[in-house]
Design an enzyme around this catalytic site. Sequence first.
Site, PDB file in Angstrom:
ATOM      1  N   ASP A 179      -4.873   6.186  -5.070  1.00 37.38           N
ATOM      2  CA  ASP A 179      -4.912   5.245  -3.999  1.00 37.38           C
ATOM      3  C   ASP A 179      -3.866   5.506  -2.982  1.00 37.38           C
ATOM      4  O   ASP A 179      -4.310   5.415  -1.872  1.00 37.38           O
ATOM      5  CB  ASP A 179      -4.483   3.681  -4.637  1.00 37.38           C
ATOM      6  N   PHE A 192       4.538  -2.420   1.695  1.00 37.88           N
ATOM      7  CA  PHE A 192       4.108  -2.589   0.609  1.00 37.88           C
ATOM      8  C   PHE A 192       2.769  -3.302   0.554  1.00 37.88           C
ATOM      9  O   PHE A 192       2.396  -4.408   1.184  1.00 37.88           O
ATOM     10  CB  PHE A 192       4.853  -3.480  -0.404  1.00 37.88           C
ATOM     11  N   ASP A 239      -2.184  -3.385  -6.344  1.00 38.50           N
ATOM     12  CA  ASP A 239      -1.695  -4.675  -7.027  1.00 38.50           C
ATOM     13  C   ASP A 239      -0.224  -4.751  -6.772  1.00 38.50           C
ATOM     14  O   ASP A 239       0.380  -3.952  -6.459  1.00 38.50           O
ATOM     15  CB  ASP A 239      -2.194  -4.796  -8.425  1.00 38.50           C
ATOM     16  N   GLY A 286      -4.951   1.891  -9.944  1.00 39.86           N
ATOM     17  CA  GLY A 286      -5.196   1.747  -8.379  1.00 39.86           C
ATOM     18  C   GLY A 286      -6.137   2.308  -7.721  1.00 39.86           C
ATOM     19  O   GLY A 286      -6.770   1.720  -6.716  1.00 39.86           O
ATOM     20  N   ASP A 331       3.098   8.288  -2.359  1.00 38.25           N
ATOM     21  CA  ASP A 331       4.320   7.365  -1.874  1.00 38.25           C
ATOM     22  C   ASP A 331       5.299   8.340  -1.962  1.00 38.25           C
ATOM     23  O   ASP A 331       5.548   9.167  -1.310  1.00 38.25           O
ATOM     24  CB  ASP A 331       4.286   6.135  -2.978  1.00 38.25           C
ATOM     25  N   ARG A 356      -5.749  -6.816  -6.355  1.00 42.22           N
ATOM     26  CA  ARG A 356      -6.528  -5.572  -6.696  1.00 42.22           C
ATOM     27  C   ARG A 356      -8.145  -5.859  -6.196  1.00 42.22           C
ATOM     28  O   ARG A 356      -8.844  -4.825  -5.751  1.00 42.22           O
ATOM     29  CB  ARG A 356      -6.647  -5.226  -8.101  1.00 42.22           C
ATOM     30  N   LYS A 368       2.158   7.428   2.548  1.00 44.33           N
ATOM     31  CA  LYS A 368       3.139   6.983   3.159  1.00 44.33           C
ATOM     32  C   LYS A 368       4.167   8.180   3.286  1.00 44.33           C
ATOM     33  O   LYS A 368       5.180   8.275   2.338  1.00 44.33           O
ATOM     34  CB  LYS A 368       4.044   5.919   2.399  1.00 44.33           C
TER      35      LYS A 368
END
Length: 180
Positions: free
Chosen positions: A101, A153, A160, A43, A104, A166, A132
């Site tokens: 990236d 999301f 992706d 990512g 989470d 991507r 997040k």
Amino acid sequence: MIQLSGKPLITEAEIRARIGQMVIEIARDLQRQELLIIGILRGSFMFTADIVRVLYNNDMHPLIDFVFVTSYAGMESTGEMKLLREPSLNVEGRWVLIVDDILDTGRTMKYAQDFIKERGAEEVRSCVLLDKPGRRLVDVHADYVGFSIDDVFVVGYGLDYEGRYRDLPYLGVLEDHPAA
Ligand code: XMP
């Protein structure tokens, strides 16, 4: 039906501007050290490349490596972390900047920080494009954060959904619409 929202969440210009600001912070904190950047595949490939380009313009010339950590199937984390590719450069005694990236649940970043520390890095800092905070399950933070976002999301700019999106130059939101 899973669909890409028509409107970008974060535009290409906004990403570019924020990376410029983040690199100023990174350069201010870390310029005196020879930095080893470790991007987490897959990512972070676009984000890492853009950071490195802006670092170059700020007269910073880090070593660059990638690791491949995976935990995801579809839109949900399995919770099980796997290191599919070790760093090829020796991290021992180095100042390492981990680039990912998105932060989470925090599992990936914690796992990456731990194994880089275990391999003897002198200093480990982390940089993520997206955070997040509402989803965190593991106590971990990033030193440099591009954008804090809600629990949606996100795809594009390296992120992706099942291998797609991507290549988008911006960040978009994937929405689940009930079938008509
Ligand atoms: P954890 O939960 O370990 O997650 O902090 C980090 C990894 O989870 C993936 N991830 C996403 N990928 N859109 C994506 O395309 C998202 O909204 C998203 N949230 C988490 C991502 O691979 C990241 O490295």
